[in-house]
Design an enzyme around this catalytic site. Structure first.
Site, short mmCIF file in Angstrom:
data_model
loop_
_atom_site.label_atom_id
_atom_site.label_comp_id
_atom_site.label_asym_id
_atom_site.label_seq_id
_atom_site.Cartn_x
_atom_site.Cartn_y
_atom_site.Cartn_z
N ARG A 76 8.26 32.07 -24.50
CA ARG A 76 10.04 32.11 -25.27
C ARG A 76 9.71 30.93 -26.35
O ARG A 76 10.24 29.84 -25.77
CB ARG A 76 10.35 31.78 -23.96
CG ARG A 76 10.23 33.09 -23.25
CD ARG A 76 10.95 34.29 -23.07
NE ARG A 76 11.15 35.26 -22.08
CZ ARG A 76 11.32 36.55 -22.54
NH1 ARG A 76 11.49 37.08 -23.41
NH2 ARG A 76 11.15 38.05 -21.59
N ALA A 88 10.88 42.30 -16.73
CA ALA A 88 12.50 42.13 -17.29
C ALA A 88 12.68 42.98 -18.27
O ALA A 88 11.68 42.67 -19.54
CB ALA A 88 13.54 40.25 -16.84
N GLU A 105 11.20 49.05 -17.95
CA GLU A 105 10.86 48.34 -18.02
C GLU A 105 9.73 47.54 -17.32
O GLU A 105 8.17 47.08 -17.39
CB GLU A 105 11.68 46.54 -17.05
CG GLU A 105 12.57 46.86 -18.58
CD GLU A 105 12.10 46.16 -19.77
OE1 GLU A 105 11.34 45.79 -20.03
OE2 GLU A 105 13.20 46.70 -20.97
N GLU A 109 5.96 46.82 -19.45
CA GLU A 109 5.62 45.55 -19.51
C GLU A 109 4.26 45.62 -18.17
O GLU A 109 3.51 44.62 -18.22
CB GLU A 109 6.52 44.12 -18.88
CG GLU A 109 7.95 44.15 -20.09
CD GLU A 109 8.49 43.31 -19.24
OE1 GLU A 109 8.35 42.25 -18.85
OE2 GLU A 109 9.33 42.93 -20.17
N GLU A 155 4.84 40.28 -27.10
CA GLU A 155 4.88 41.30 -25.29
C GLU A 155 3.24 41.81 -25.17
O GLU A 155 2.65 41.90 -24.36
CB GLU A 155 5.73 42.23 -25.35
CG GLU A 155 7.09 42.23 -24.89
CD GLU A 155 7.79 43.77 -24.71
OE1 GLU A 155 7.34 44.57 -25.06
OE2 GLU A 155 8.52 42.99 -23.79
#
Length: 219
Positions: A76, A88, A105, A109, A155
């Protein structure tokens, strides 16, 4: 103005506020979200507030048959960390419900689907500065899923890890994981488990908090 909560914990609840917005100005059109300035009436005063105008988001605490929670470590940039998170994502698909967004999601993910869904928590993540509303679902009876989504950018490095729920709770309380959604979710899951899951709500309940945060002020 009331200074005390109503009697009885079952009556303690956030309330939508009926304020008159005199002007709403888009300050920054962002890549993901915008910055907005509202001028509104508050009692006898006229106030101006800037805030992040956010589409809302969903998150999923996936729990397997061994009482393990699925966590993902993700970079992040705003905090300069690879923090531990539950799956998320943004509510940026027109007409998509919170449940459908959460299911999407989890597949994108973590390559998972779940047979059992419920609402674990509803959150306003930082109500002093953003309209973001977050709904956290709990997903159980999980299985592998196939999909066409290709993970890219940050990701692309996502690797799911199954962690005992009790270990995740300990990491949160020790300050070793600090993501607000993840910490809230694992603590809520532990509390829900202690209550034999009676606190988990129907996954299809209306998401009125997000509707109020998004629909009544922005233009």
């Amino acid at each position: 103005m009331r200074n005390e909560p109503p009697a009885g914990s079952e009556q303690l609840a956030d309330e939508p506020a009926d304020v008159v917005v005199l002007d709403s100005e888009l300050l920054v059109r962002g890549h993901v979200w915008d910055v907005r300035r509202d001028t509104f009436e508050f009692g006898d005063a006229e106030l101006v507030r800037d805030y992040l105008d956010h589409p809302g988001a969903v998150a999923v605490l996936a729990l397997d048959a061994e009482d393990r929670v699925l966590l993902i470590q993700q970079y992040r940039h705003a905090i300069g960390h690879r923090d531990w998170e539950i799956p998320a994502g943004l509510m940026d698909m027109p007409g998509e419900s919170g449940l459908v967004g959460a299911q999407r999601e989890l597949a994108e993910e973590a390559d998972l689907r779940a047979e059992s869904w419920g609402i674990l928590l509803d959150l306003f993540l930082s109500p002093g500065g953003t309209s973001e509303a977050m709904r956290i679902f709990i997903a159980r009876d999980v299985h592998e899923a196939t999909h066409d989504y290709v993970r890219s950018e940050e990701e692309a490095e996502l690797v799911p890890h199954w962690v005992p729920l009790d270990d995740a709770v300990a990491a949160a309380l020790d300050g070793r994981i600090q993501n607000a959604v993840t910490v809230s979710a694992v603590l809520a899951a532990a509390a829900a488990r202690a209550a034999s899951w009676r606190t988990v709500r129907d996954a299809d309940l209306p998401w009125t908090a997000r509707a109020a945060a998004r629909g009544e002020r922005s233009s």
